[in-house]
Design a protein around this motif. Structure first.
Motif, PDB file in Angstrom:
ATOM      1  N   GLU A  94       0.816  -1.207   0.000  1.00  0.00           N
ATOM      2  CA  GLU A  94       0.000   0.000   0.000  1.00  0.00           C
ATOM      3  C   GLU A  94       0.851   1.259   0.000  1.00  0.00           C
ATOM      4  O   GLU A  94       0.392   2.332  -0.438  1.00  0.00           O
ATOM      5  CB  GLU A  94      -0.917   0.007   1.228  1.00  0.00           C
ATOM      6  CG  GLU A  94      -1.951   1.117   1.245  1.00  0.00           C
ATOM      7  CD  GLU A  94      -2.786   1.135   2.517  1.00  0.00           C
ATOM      8  OE1 GLU A  94      -3.550   2.104   2.690  1.00  0.00           O
ATOM      9  OE2 GLU A  94      -2.674   0.191   3.332  1.00  0.00           O
ATOM     10  N   GLU A  95       2.062   1.159   0.466  1.00  0.00           N
ATOM     11  CA  GLU A  95       2.943   2.328   0.543  1.00  0.00           C
ATOM     12  C   GLU A  95       3.560   2.695  -0.797  1.00  0.00           C
ATOM     13  O   GLU A  95       3.991   3.835  -1.003  1.00  0.00           O
ATOM     14  CB  GLU A  95       4.068   2.067   1.557  1.00  0.00           C
ATOM     15  CG  GLU A  95       3.590   1.976   3.001  1.00  0.00           C
ATOM     16  CD  GLU A  95       4.718   1.696   3.967  1.00  0.00           C
ATOM     17  OE1 GLU A  95       4.817   2.416   4.978  1.00  0.00           O
ATOM     18  OE2 GLU A  95       5.505   0.751   3.711  1.00  0.00           O
ATOM     19  N   LEU A  96       3.639   1.771  -1.706  1.00  0.00           N
ATOM     20  CA  LEU A  96       4.330   2.007  -2.970  1.00  0.00           C
ATOM     21  C   LEU A  96       3.488   2.852  -3.914  1.00  0.00           C
ATOM     22  O   LEU A  96       2.270   2.714  -3.972  1.00  0.00           O
ATOM     23  CB  LEU A  96       4.673   0.672  -3.632  1.00  0.00           C
ATOM     24  CG  LEU A  96       5.413  -0.340  -2.748  1.00  0.00           C
ATOM     25  CD1 LEU A  96       5.607  -1.643  -3.489  1.00  0.00           C
ATOM     26  CD2 LEU A  96       6.757   0.233  -2.296  1.00  0.00           C
ATOM     27  N   THR A  97       4.158   3.716  -4.672  1.00  0.00           N
ATOM     28  CA  THR A  97       3.445   4.537  -5.643  1.00  0.00           C
ATOM     29  C   THR A  97       3.230   3.743  -6.934  1.00  0.00           C
ATOM     30  O   THR A  97       3.935   2.761  -7.211  1.00  0.00           O
ATOM     31  CB  THR A  97       4.231   5.811  -5.977  1.00  0.00           C
ATOM     32  OG1 THR A  97       5.424   5.459  -6.695  1.00  0.00           O
ATOM     33  CG2 THR A  97       4.597   6.572  -4.706  1.00  0.00           C
ATOM     34  N   VAL A  98       2.277   4.193  -7.726  1.00  0.00           N
ATOM     35  CA  VAL A  98       2.014   3.541  -9.013  1.00  0.00           C
ATOM     36  C   VAL A  98       3.262   3.590  -9.889  1.00  0.00           C
ATOM     37  O   VAL A  98       3.608   2.615 -10.566  1.00  0.00           O
ATOM     38  CB  VAL A  98       0.826   4.224  -9.722  1.00  0.00           C
ATOM     39  CG1 VAL A  98       0.675   3.698 -11.144  1.00  0.00           C
ATOM     40  CG2 VAL A  98      -0.461   3.995  -8.934  1.00  0.00           C
ATOM     41  N   GLU A  99       3.955   4.723  -9.860  1.00  0.00           N
ATOM     42  CA  GLU A  99       5.166   4.863 -10.675  1.00  0.00           C
ATOM     43  C   GLU A  99       6.254   3.890 -10.219  1.00  0.00           C
ATOM     44  O   GLU A  99       6.957   3.295 -11.049  1.00  0.00           O
ATOM     45  CB  GLU A  99       5.686   6.305 -10.590  1.00  0.00           C
ATOM     46  CG  GLU A  99       4.796   7.340 -11.270  1.00  0.00           C
ATOM     47  CD  GLU A  99       3.544   7.689 -10.461  1.00  0.00           C
ATOM     48  OE1 GLU A  99       3.487   7.340  -9.246  1.00  0.00           O
ATOM     49  OE2 GLU A  99       2.635   8.291 -11.036  1.00  0.00           O
ATOM     50  N   GLN A 100       6.403   3.727  -8.901  1.00  0.00           N
ATOM     51  CA  GLN A 100       7.398   2.788  -8.382  1.00  0.00           C
ATOM     52  C   GLN A 100       7.067   1.358  -8.796  1.00  0.00           C
ATOM     53  O   GLN A 100       7.952   0.596  -9.186  1.00  0.00           O
ATOM     54  CB  GLN A 100       7.477   2.888  -6.863  1.00  0.00           C
ATOM     55  CG  GLN A 100       8.176   4.128  -6.344  1.00  0.00           C
ATOM     56  CD  GLN A 100       8.192   4.180  -4.830  1.00  0.00           C
ATOM     57  OE1 GLN A 100       7.202   3.870  -4.167  1.00  0.00           O
ATOM     58  NE2 GLN A 100       9.340   4.558  -4.262  1.00  0.00           N
ATOM     59  N   THR A 102       5.280   0.324 -11.358  1.00  0.00           N
ATOM     60  CA  THR A 102       5.479   0.154 -12.801  1.00  0.00           C
ATOM     61  C   THR A 102       6.957   0.007 -13.146  1.00  0.00           C
ATOM     62  O   THR A 102       7.344  -0.862 -13.946  1.00  0.00           O
ATOM     63  CB  THR A 102       4.874   1.351 -13.558  1.00  0.00           C
ATOM     64  OG1 THR A 102       3.475   1.418 -13.280  1.00  0.00           O
ATOM     65  CG2 THR A 102       5.095   1.219 -15.057  1.00  0.00           C
ATOM     66  N   LYS A 192      15.183   0.858  -3.525  1.00  0.00           N
ATOM     67  CA  LYS A 192      14.241   1.963  -3.355  1.00  0.00           C
ATOM     68  C   LYS A 192      13.195   1.565  -2.308  1.00  0.00           C
ATOM     69  O   LYS A 192      12.956   0.384  -2.073  1.00  0.00           O
ATOM     70  CB  LYS A 192      13.540   2.298  -4.675  1.00  0.00           C
ATOM     71  CG  LYS A 192      14.471   2.467  -5.872  1.00  0.00           C
ATOM     72  CD  LYS A 192      15.421   3.629  -5.701  1.00  0.00           C
ATOM     73  CE  LYS A 192      16.311   3.776  -6.930  1.00  0.00           C
ATOM     74  NZ  LYS A 192      17.324   4.841  -6.759  1.00  0.00           N
ATOM     75  N   GLY A 194       9.168   2.765  -0.621  1.00  0.00           N
ATOM     76  CA  GLY A 194       7.969   3.559  -0.836  1.00  0.00           C
ATOM     77  C   GLY A 194       7.762   4.603   0.244  1.00  0.00           C
ATOM     78  O   GLY A 194       8.349   4.526   1.329  1.00  0.00           O
ATOM     79  N   PRO A 195       6.910   5.598  -0.018  1.00  0.00           N
ATOM     80  CA  PRO A 195       6.584   6.602   0.991  1.00  0.00           C
ATOM     81  C   PRO A 195       5.955   5.946   2.222  1.00  0.00           C
ATOM     82  O   PRO A 195       5.179   4.999   2.105  1.00  0.00           O
ATOM     83  CB  PRO A 195       5.577   7.513   0.284  1.00  0.00           C
ATOM     84  CG  PRO A 195       5.783   7.261  -1.177  1.00  0.00           C
ATOM     85  CD  PRO A 195       6.202   5.835  -1.295  1.00  0.00           C
TER      86      PRO A 195
END
Length: 280
Positions: A94-100, A102, A192, A194-195
């Motif tokens: 849930e913390e990961l962005t869509v861009e990350q 992809t 990397k 996620g936020p």
């Protein structure tokens, strides 16, 4: 030992760098790809024509096919193709962005798939060769906080496993490499995260964040020894389907497979009960 020619993605650091250095030192030719050509300028100056270098980001699919075609055209036969480029993305799903998400899939999974696909016509035309796919202990087990990384590694293992059977008639061997932790730049430089979502502070997924933030955990694996083992596998016939490297990887994979087999055995009666009766 006869000179071999290797195509290796991601030779600027980690296992790719260790492999390139060892192969060049023994006199093999290496076609290496990097995102920044300056990262291997020292190797090019030291080894000259033994090292063929191309700039490549494996997320750029047309470029993958173009670079592979160019390498085979300029170097002739390539004995071993090593799909090494990749990185780790960590944090709760849930913390990961869509861009990350992809970019992780495009790099670790799609990039590896297309590298192998691009190589196969050339390997068939030269009547054989070897493909080595870098995976991880995380290709056989899963830890909280690594969902997307595991998704790419479990995915590429399934792909490589199926391809190995498809191309065996063409004298092409496929090996999946599953290292444990190694003292490369993977953990603290290339990985990397996620936020942060505060709600996950109490979740097991927070453990990997603490490791990456504190930078106090040291891997036990020697990347030079692991690279040497990967190189040696190219001379094994038939090609080993999988190679596990590191005592941590062996122990974790052994535990995971044992638990999965026990769970499967416990469901045998249920599995058989869902068949049509014999003769119907």
């Amino acid at each position: 030992m006869a000179q071999k020619t290797w195509l290796i993605t991601g030779i600027s650091s980690g296992f790719g760098r260790h492999m390139a250095e060892q192969l060049l030192e023994r006199g093999d030719r290496v076609a290496g790809t990097v995102r920044n050509l300056m990262a291997v300028e020292d190797l090019k100056m030291q080894y000259g024509d033994l090292l063929w270098v191309a700039q490549l980001d494996v997320t750029e699919i047309p470029a993958v096919y173009a670079v592979v075609d160019q390498a085979f055209k300029e170097l002739g036969n390539i004995d071993v193709v090593v799909s090494n480029a990749g990185y780790g993305l960590f944090g709760a799903a849930e913390e990961l962005t869509v861009e990350q998400i992809t970019h992780q899939i495009d790099t670790n999974l799609s990039g590896s798939i297309h590298l192998i696909r691009a190589s196969l016509p050339h390997l068939r035309a030269q009547n054989g060769g070897r493909i080595i796919q870098l995976s991880t202990v995380g290709g056989q087990t899963a830890f909280p906080g690594g969902s997307l990384y595991h998704a790419t590694k479990w995915g590429i293992e399934g792909f490589a496993d199926a391809v190995s059977a498809e191309v065996a008639p063409f004298n092409i061997g496929v090996t999946i490499v599953e290292p444990g932790g190694a003292r490369t730049n993977f953990r603290y430089q290339s990985s990397k995260i996620g936020p942060k979502i505060d709600a996950y502070d109490s979740s097991p997924a927070s453990h990997i964040r603490r490791i990456l933030d504190e930078r106090t955990s040291e891997s036990i694996g020697d990347p030079a020894k692991m690279a040497a083992a990967i190189i040696d596998s190219a001379d094994q016939h038939p090609a080993p389907k999988r190679i596990t490297l590191g005592s941590d990887a062996y122990q974790v994979i052994h535990q995971a497979l044992t638990a999965r087999l026990a769970a499967l055995e416990a469901q045998k009666e249920l599995a058989f009960s869902t068949d049509f009766p014999s003769g119907q």
